[in-house]
Design an enzyme around this catalytic site. Structure first.
Site, PDB file in Angstrom:
ATOM      1  N   LYS A   1       0.821  -1.225   0.000  1.00 40.26           N
ATOM      2  CA  LYS A   1       0.000   0.000   0.000  1.00 40.26           C
ATOM      3  C   LYS A   1       0.846   1.264   0.000  1.00 40.26           C
ATOM      4  O   LYS A   1       0.597   2.193  -0.775  1.00 40.26           O
ATOM      5  CB  LYS A   1      -0.921   0.031   1.231  1.00 40.26           C
ATOM      6  CG  LYS A   1      -1.975  -1.036   1.287  1.00 40.26           C
ATOM      7  CD  LYS A   1      -2.898  -0.838   2.468  1.00 40.26           C
ATOM      8  CE  LYS A   1      -2.217  -1.052   3.808  1.00 40.26           C
ATOM      9  NZ  LYS A   1      -1.830  -2.450   4.049  1.00 40.26           N
ATOM     10  N   THR A   2       1.818   1.317   0.896  1.00 37.20           N
ATOM     11  CA  THR A   2       2.594   2.549   1.043  1.00 37.20           C
ATOM     12  C   THR A   2       3.415   2.838  -0.200  1.00 37.20           C
ATOM     13  O   THR A   2       3.424   3.963  -0.714  1.00 37.20           O
ATOM     14  CB  THR A   2       3.506   2.467   2.282  1.00 37.20           C
ATOM     15  OG1 THR A   2       2.706   2.270   3.448  1.00 37.20           O
ATOM     16  CG2 THR A   2       4.313   3.743   2.442  1.00 37.20           C
TER      17      THR A   2
ATOM     18  N   GLU B   1      -3.527   6.335   1.164  1.00 36.20           N
ATOM     19  CA  GLU B   1      -3.335   4.938   1.525  1.00 36.20           C
ATOM     20  C   GLU B   1      -4.513   4.514   2.392  1.00 36.20           C
ATOM     21  O   GLU B   1      -4.893   5.222   3.318  1.00 36.20           O
ATOM     22  CB  GLU B   1      -2.017   4.762   2.281  1.00 36.20           C
ATOM     23  CG  GLU B   1      -1.754   3.333   2.708  1.00 36.20           C
ATOM     24  CD  GLU B   1      -0.399   3.154   3.365  1.00 36.20           C
ATOM     25  OE1 GLU B   1      -0.220   2.134   4.063  1.00 36.20           O
ATOM     26  OE2 GLU B   1       0.481   4.017   3.191  1.00 36.20           O
TER      27      GLU B   1
END
Length: 482
Positions: free
Chosen positions: A132-133, A176
């Protein structure tokens, strides 16, 4: 709930403002001119950054913190008590939380605020168990470098904008999206990205089916879903239907993937690949990040950028300058000629992917006798207990594994699993495992053990990386002091 958030002048108070997600939201609000205060247990570089914007940060959690006026001069600051922002990390017995309840202040979860900001923008929210990041940061980097000037709210610090958040002046927002507490289902971005789906938070989800249901609900709230089809749980459960359009991406040649990569060359300096959009070759990218998992993340980012109309040549040029987020295979320095790498990996799949990249880096460097030394801090009793078998098999690409005590992250010790047992489970599948219970013992062991050419990879979502500055040479220690 979302309609109750007041952006017209009533101040915001964050309980636990130093958290990576909470601080990003506080930063955006402060940059917008909102009145923001917050509290946390200890100061950090993140809280100092917020204070530089006029946010009043108080140390410790006390009821009187709710009465703290922000250190800003603004006619928009209403002379009333604040609306309170909390998160799943804040216990209901927290004194500020209880005081806010007693005063009948409006209390919102972090995800309520994020959902409101998402609704105000042409937004993309990046979800998934892993990646995700990096994916959200790369998407934001592409938009910044191509002049689309997005607002950014991510779970890591990125050099492109010097932190974990950015206020843009355009209609675009990149966020995010965290699934760990189920709050993902509140978000309704224009574009949703799902990188993969696995069980990672057994403290909240009882089984994988509950995790899948959460992602399915999220997908139905997005007009467009960009999905990693190499993950079986994504491929089998997220389908184009009347509620959303599905755009798939794949490195494995999934037939229904719209974005694919071939002619891939993985190296110690990054990855080269040719990118396909449907039946058309877009061109080649050079990604500075190592490993297959990061190429997959880049495909997702390219799919978003193309969906928003960016030319591939501009995308490829911007990709080349992305150096990742902090704590994602981040080189911190050296000790005795050994490289010290800090990485947030704390799930078996993440550990395998990160160690594969480390093995690639060591092999490409061609240093005779160089070793991949994995230093692992197990994170949360619930995760380690539920996935112990998977953790025991995750260290194949490490030459040496050092295991330290479990980082509880606020969980009570159920007394069913010890850190020594975790080390023994890994040792059953690996020939060289050392158990060093405390961080001091980890430091002492590494001081003696690391040699020239080694790649020491610190794998943890807890506080293991506090050891790294102690291992650096004295001149480097001076350089990293706040």
């Amino acid at each position: 709930m979302l309609n109750s958030l007041d952006f017209s002048g009533r101040s915001f108070h964050f309980i636990g403002i130093g958290g990576i997600g909470m601080s990003a939201l506080a930063y955006v609000l402060a940059q917008q001119g909102q009145c923001v205060s917050g509290s946390d247990i200890r100061p950090s570089a993140i809280t100092k950054r917020l204070e530089g914007l006029g946010v009043r940060v108080l140390l410790g959690h006390r009821p009187e913190n709710l009465f703290a006026a922000p250190q800003v001069s603004s006619d928009t600051c209403a002379e009333v008590l604040p609306q309170v922002i909390s998160s799943s990390a804040i216990d209901v017995n927290n004194p500020e939380y209880r005081a806010a309840q007693a005063l009948k202040l409006p209390i919102f979860h972090r995800s309520d605020l994020l959902a409101a900001l998402i609704q105000q923008h042409e937004s993309v929210a990046v979800a998934g168990t892993h990646g995700k990041t990096t994916t959200s940061s790369l998407i934001a980097h592409l938009l910044v470098k191509t002049g689309l000037d997005p607002t950014v709210i991510v779970g890591g610090e990125v050099s492109t904008w010097g932190g974990n958040a950015r206020l843009g002046q355009s209609r675009y927002l990149v966020a995010e999206a965290d699934e760990s507490d189920g709050s993902l289902v509140k978000l309704a971005p224009r574009v949703g990205v799902v990188t993969n789906i696995e069980l990672d938070h057994p403290d909240h989800f009882h089984n994988l089916e509950q995790v899948i249901e959460t992602f399915e609900t999220f997908a139905r709230r997005c007009p467009t879903v960009i999905a990693g089809l190499d993950c079986p749980n994504v491929r089998q459960n997220l389908k184009s239907n009347q509620s959303y359009e599905l755009i798939g991406y794949s490195l494995d040649g999934q037939m229904d993937a719209h974005y694919r990569a071939d002619q891939v060359c993985y190296g110690a300096e990054g990855t080269l690949a040719r990118i396909w959009e449907g039946d058309t070759v877009l061109g080649e990218i050079h990604l500075r990040l190592l490993g297959r998992h990061n190429l997959s993340n880049a495909l997702a980012a390219i799919a978003v950028a193309r969906h928003w109309g960016l030319a591939f040549d501009a995308i490829a040029q911007a990709v080349t300058s992305f150096d990742g987020a902090r704590r994602r295979f981040e080189l911190r320095g050296k000790h005795n000629g050994a490289l010290l790498i800090d990485d947030y990996a704390h799930h078996p799949s993440e550990i395998r992917a990160t160690l594969s990249a480390a093995r690639l880096a060591v092999a490409a460097a061609s240093r005779q006798g160089a070793r991949v030394v994995a230093i692992f801090q197990p994170h949360r009793y619930s995760r380690i207990s539920a996935l112990l078998s998977e953790f025991s098999q995750a260290f194949t690409d490490a030459d040496v594994v050092v295991v330290t005590d479990i980082y509880a992250a606020g969980e009570a010790d159920p007394g069913t699993l010890t850190s020594q047992q975790v080390a023994e489970a890994i040792a059953a599948a690996h020939s060289e495992v050392y158990y060093q219970p405390s961080l001091d013992q980890v430091q002492s062991f590494l001081e003696r053990f690391l040699a020239v050419g080694d790649l020491a990879l610190f794998l943890a979502a807890g506080n293991l990386n506090q050891v790294i500055p102690q291992l650096l040479t004295p001149e480097l220690q001076e350089a990293v002091r706040p």
